[in-house]
Design a protein around this motif. Structure first.
Motif, PDB file in Angstrom:
ATOM      1  N   HIS A 108      39.530  74.390 -43.656  1.00  0.00           N
ATOM      2  CA  HIS A 108      38.584  73.698 -42.191  1.00  0.00           C
ATOM      3  C   HIS A 108      37.660  72.573 -42.581  1.00  0.00           C
ATOM      4  CE1 HIS A 108      35.035  75.934 -42.818  1.00  0.00           C
ATOM      5  NE2 HIS A 108      35.740  76.962 -43.061  1.00  0.00           N
ATOM      6  N   GLY A 109      37.279  72.156 -41.747  1.00  0.00           N
ATOM      7  CA  GLY A 109      36.269  71.172 -41.881  1.00  0.00           C
ATOM      8  C   GLY A 109      34.977  71.531 -41.712  1.00  0.00           C
ATOM      9  N   PHE A 110      33.501  70.727 -41.673  1.00  0.00           N
ATOM     10  CA  PHE A 110      32.310  71.230 -41.656  1.00  0.00           C
ATOM     11  C   PHE A 110      32.138  71.631 -40.315  1.00  0.00           C
ATOM     12  CE2 PHE A 110      27.812  70.623 -40.721  1.00  0.00           C
ATOM     13  CZ  PHE A 110      27.357  71.145 -41.790  1.00  0.00           C
ATOM     14  N   GLY A 111      31.457  72.923 -40.481  1.00  0.00           N
ATOM     15  CA  GLY A 111      30.848  73.425 -39.068  1.00  0.00           C
ATOM     16  C   GLY A 111      31.985  74.166 -38.489  1.00  0.00           C
ATOM     17  N   ASN A 112      33.169  74.290 -38.920  1.00  0.00           N
ATOM     18  CA  ASN A 112      34.338  74.899 -38.154  1.00  0.00           C
ATOM     19  C   ASN A 112      34.712  76.120 -39.082  1.00  0.00           C
ATOM     20  OD1 ASN A 112      36.645  75.083 -36.366  1.00  0.00           O
ATOM     21  ND2 ASN A 112      36.352  73.025 -36.062  1.00  0.00           N
ATOM     22  N   ASN A 113      35.922  76.807 -38.657  1.00  0.00           N
ATOM     23  CA  ASN A 113      36.546  77.721 -39.464  1.00  0.00           C
ATOM     24  C   ASN A 113      37.778  77.782 -39.305  1.00  0.00           C
ATOM     25  OD1 ASN A 113      36.999  79.296 -36.883  1.00  0.00           O
ATOM     26  ND2 ASN A 113      34.894  79.792 -36.869  1.00  0.00           N
ATOM     27  N   LEU A 114      38.545  79.005 -39.681  1.00  0.00           N
ATOM     28  CA  LEU A 114      39.866  79.164 -39.863  1.00  0.00           C
ATOM     29  C   LEU A 114      40.783  78.912 -38.345  1.00  0.00           C
ATOM     30  CD1 LEU A 114      40.473  82.003 -38.621  1.00  0.00           C
ATOM     31  CD2 LEU A 114      40.200  82.769 -41.175  1.00  0.00           C
ATOM     32  N   GLN A 115      39.805  78.974 -37.519  1.00  0.00           N
ATOM     33  CA  GLN A 115      40.282  78.782 -36.184  1.00  0.00           C
ATOM     34  C   GLN A 115      40.956  77.431 -35.882  1.00  0.00           C
ATOM     35  OE1 GLN A 115      39.605  77.197 -32.720  1.00  0.00           O
ATOM     36  NE2 GLN A 115      38.105  75.623 -34.059  1.00  0.00           N
ATOM     37  N   SER A 116      40.677  76.521 -36.543  1.00  0.00           N
ATOM     38  CA  SER A 116      40.950  75.064 -36.465  1.00  0.00           C
ATOM     39  C   SER A 116      42.458  75.175 -36.677  1.00  0.00           C
ATOM     40  CB  SER A 116      40.110  74.225 -37.439  1.00  0.00           C
ATOM     41  OG  SER A 116      40.583  72.861 -37.191  1.00  0.00           O
ATOM     42  N   TRP A 117      43.096  75.938 -37.210  1.00  0.00           N
ATOM     43  CA  TRP A 117      44.704  75.817 -37.454  1.00  0.00           C
ATOM     44  C   TRP A 117      45.353  76.558 -36.514  1.00  0.00           C
ATOM     45  CZ3 TRP A 117      44.917  72.224 -40.965  1.00  0.00           C
ATOM     46  CH2 TRP A 117      43.934  71.825 -41.808  1.00  0.00           C
ATOM     47  N   ARG A 118      44.826  77.193 -35.541  1.00  0.00           N
ATOM     48  CA  ARG A 118      45.385  78.100 -34.592  1.00  0.00           C
ATOM     49  C   ARG A 118      46.654  77.549 -33.939  1.00  0.00           C
ATOM     50  NH1 ARG A 118      41.613  75.149 -32.639  1.00  0.00           N
ATOM     51  NH2 ARG A 118      41.673  74.014 -30.583  1.00  0.00           N
ATOM     52  N   SER A 119      46.766  76.317 -33.855  1.00  0.00           N
ATOM     53  CA  SER A 119      47.837  75.514 -33.240  1.00  0.00           C
ATOM     54  C   SER A 119      49.120  75.263 -33.971  1.00  0.00           C
ATOM     55  CB  SER A 119      47.425  74.352 -32.359  1.00  0.00           C
ATOM     56  OG  SER A 119      46.603  74.413 -31.483  1.00  0.00           O
ATOM     57  N   ILE A 120      48.496  75.124 -35.309  1.00  0.00           N
ATOM     58  CA  ILE A 120      49.839  74.515 -36.126  1.00  0.00           C
ATOM     59  C   ILE A 120      50.271  75.538 -37.113  1.00  0.00           C
ATOM     60  CG2 ILE A 120      48.225  74.044 -38.301  1.00  0.00           C
ATOM     61  CD1 ILE A 120      49.803  71.457 -38.544  1.00  0.00           C
ATOM     62  N   THR A 121      49.699  76.803 -37.304  1.00  0.00           N
ATOM     63  CA  THR A 121      50.259  77.770 -38.054  1.00  0.00           C
ATOM     64  C   THR A 121      51.463  78.417 -37.698  1.00  0.00           C
ATOM     65  OG1 THR A 121      48.298  79.374 -37.125  1.00  0.00           O
ATOM     66  CG2 THR A 121      48.200  78.716 -39.406  1.00  0.00           C
ATOM     67  N   PRO A 122      51.565  78.927 -36.253  1.00  0.00           N
ATOM     68  CA  PRO A 122      52.909  79.281 -35.728  1.00  0.00           C
ATOM     69  C   PRO A 122      54.121  78.497 -36.039  1.00  0.00           C
ATOM     70  CG  PRO A 122      51.095  79.798 -33.964  1.00  0.00           C
ATOM     71  CD  PRO A 122      50.687  78.457 -35.218  1.00  0.00           C
ATOM     72  N   LEU A 123      53.795  77.005 -35.955  1.00  0.00           N
ATOM     73  CA  LEU A 123      54.754  75.981 -36.046  1.00  0.00           C
ATOM     74  C   LEU A 123      55.272  75.970 -37.732  1.00  0.00           C
ATOM     75  CD1 LEU A 123      53.334  73.332 -33.917  1.00  0.00           C
ATOM     76  CD2 LEU A 123      54.841  75.014 -33.517  1.00  0.00           C
ATOM     77  N   LEU A 124      54.517  76.295 -38.507  1.00  0.00           N
ATOM     78  CA  LEU A 124      54.746  76.375 -39.894  1.00  0.00           C
ATOM     79  C   LEU A 124      55.317  77.440 -40.360  1.00  0.00           C
ATOM     80  CD1 LEU A 124      51.795  73.894 -41.119  1.00  0.00           C
ATOM     81  CD2 LEU A 124      54.255  73.231 -40.852  1.00  0.00           C
TER      82      LEU A 124
END
Length: 318
Positions: A73-89
């Motif tokens: 993830h990027g600055f100030g964020n966390n793993l939630q940033s990937w919430r939309s793409i992980t189910p698709l991959l």
């Protein structure tokens, strides 16, 4: 006239001292933090890397020999940033998302070297702890710069995916980086980023569609600022100046590199996208319309289709 000038200087000096004192008081006002274990969910996993606990989540395919994909993830964020793409991959890749040290619910040590290069070493140690023999590494913004260092220095890396990375332009004004070296500005900045309203307004500026930043997203993003060790750890991170010069080193990465670039990014131009494409020896550039800095969140379907389509490219031997 001289008397008035002296009076003006004294008044100005008094106001500066008063303002500085108020800043110090604000910086050290009580700040509530919650034990990390009280903020975790059943989906959260933790692994110890060189004495520090890293939060991560994994999404494993049922297929043999599926490539491993680590997302940063990027600055100030966390793993939630990937919430939309992980189910698709997840049907094509074994995915590992994590909170960088200093962010989310991972540890926030005060004696840690938070430079991009050292964070990349920790990512390599994370991969080793999971017994990954090889992996593709992807990163967004700051995470892209860290992923770059992983690809450059870790021989287990097969491919690199960059999502509007902070390699050429970090998006952080130079004056802010130097200002945080002065006491107590780093601590004040850490407190400011712990303010939910400030974070929400700041974050929405990075989206082409700011409505994506809803209450649930904010709840997840603010976990890091609520967790134990946030204030001292983030202060330690911000009061050091790291001059990485990643842009000058792009040619040293031999891995196949997929650059996924949201063209509506207000802080990054098409020129930067082309610089990235030309800077990496073996690269492909995917331009995503109607998406800003958080391209993987705003266009998860298009982005995931690109990553799946380029699987053979990303896993080829460099």
């Amino acid at each position: 006239m001289k008397i008035l000038f002296r009076l003006f200087l004294r008044t100005t000096l008094f106001l500066l001292i008063l303002s500085y004192g108020a800043l110090v008081v604000y910086a050290y006002l009580p700040f509530e933090e919650i034990p990390t274990k009280e903020l975790t969910t059943k989906d959260d996993l933790f692994i110890n890397v060189s004495g520090h606990n890293i939060r991560y989540r994994q999404y494993l395919t049922q297929e043999n020999n599926s490539p491993n994909l680590i997302l940063i993830h990027g600055f100030g964020n966390n793993l939630q940033s990937w919430r939309s793409i992980t189910p698709l991959l997840a049907a094509n890749y074994n995915i590992f998302t994590l909170d960088l040290l200093g962010f989310g619910l991972s540890d926030k040590p005060t004696d840690y070297d938070y430079s991009n290069a050292n964070q990349a070493i920790s990512i390599g140690q994370f991969a080793n702890a999971l017994n990954l023999e090889s992996f593709i590494v992807g990163g967004h913004s700051l995470g892209g710069a860290i992923a770059f260092h992983v690809a450059k220095n870790n021989n287990k890396t097969r491919g690199l995916i960059l999502f509007n990375p902070g390699i050429i332009n970090t998006g952080v004004p130079e004056f802010a980086r130097y200002l945080n070296l002065i006491f107590p500005f780093a601590r004040v900045s850490a407190k400011q980023f712990a303010d939910r309203d400030f974070r929400e307004e700041f974050l929405k500026r990075s989206y082409h569609d700011p409505s994506i930043v809803d209450e649930k997203v904010m709840d997840e993003i603010m976990l890091g600022a609520r967790s134990e060790g946030y204030l001292t750890g983030t202060t330690s991170m911000l009061n050091k100046f790291y001059d990485a010069n990643e842009a000058e080193l792009m040619h040293r990465v031999n891995n196949p590199t997929l650059i996924v670039f949201g063209v509506e990014d207000r802080n990054k131009s098409m020129e930067e996208a082309l610089q990235l494409k030309n800077g990496f020896r073996n690269s492909k550039l995917e331009l995503i319309k109607d998406a800003g800095h958080y391209v993987h969140e705003e266009s998860p379907i298009i982005v995931s289709e690109s990553i799946i389509r380029e699987m053979s490219f990303l896993t080829q031997q460099s």
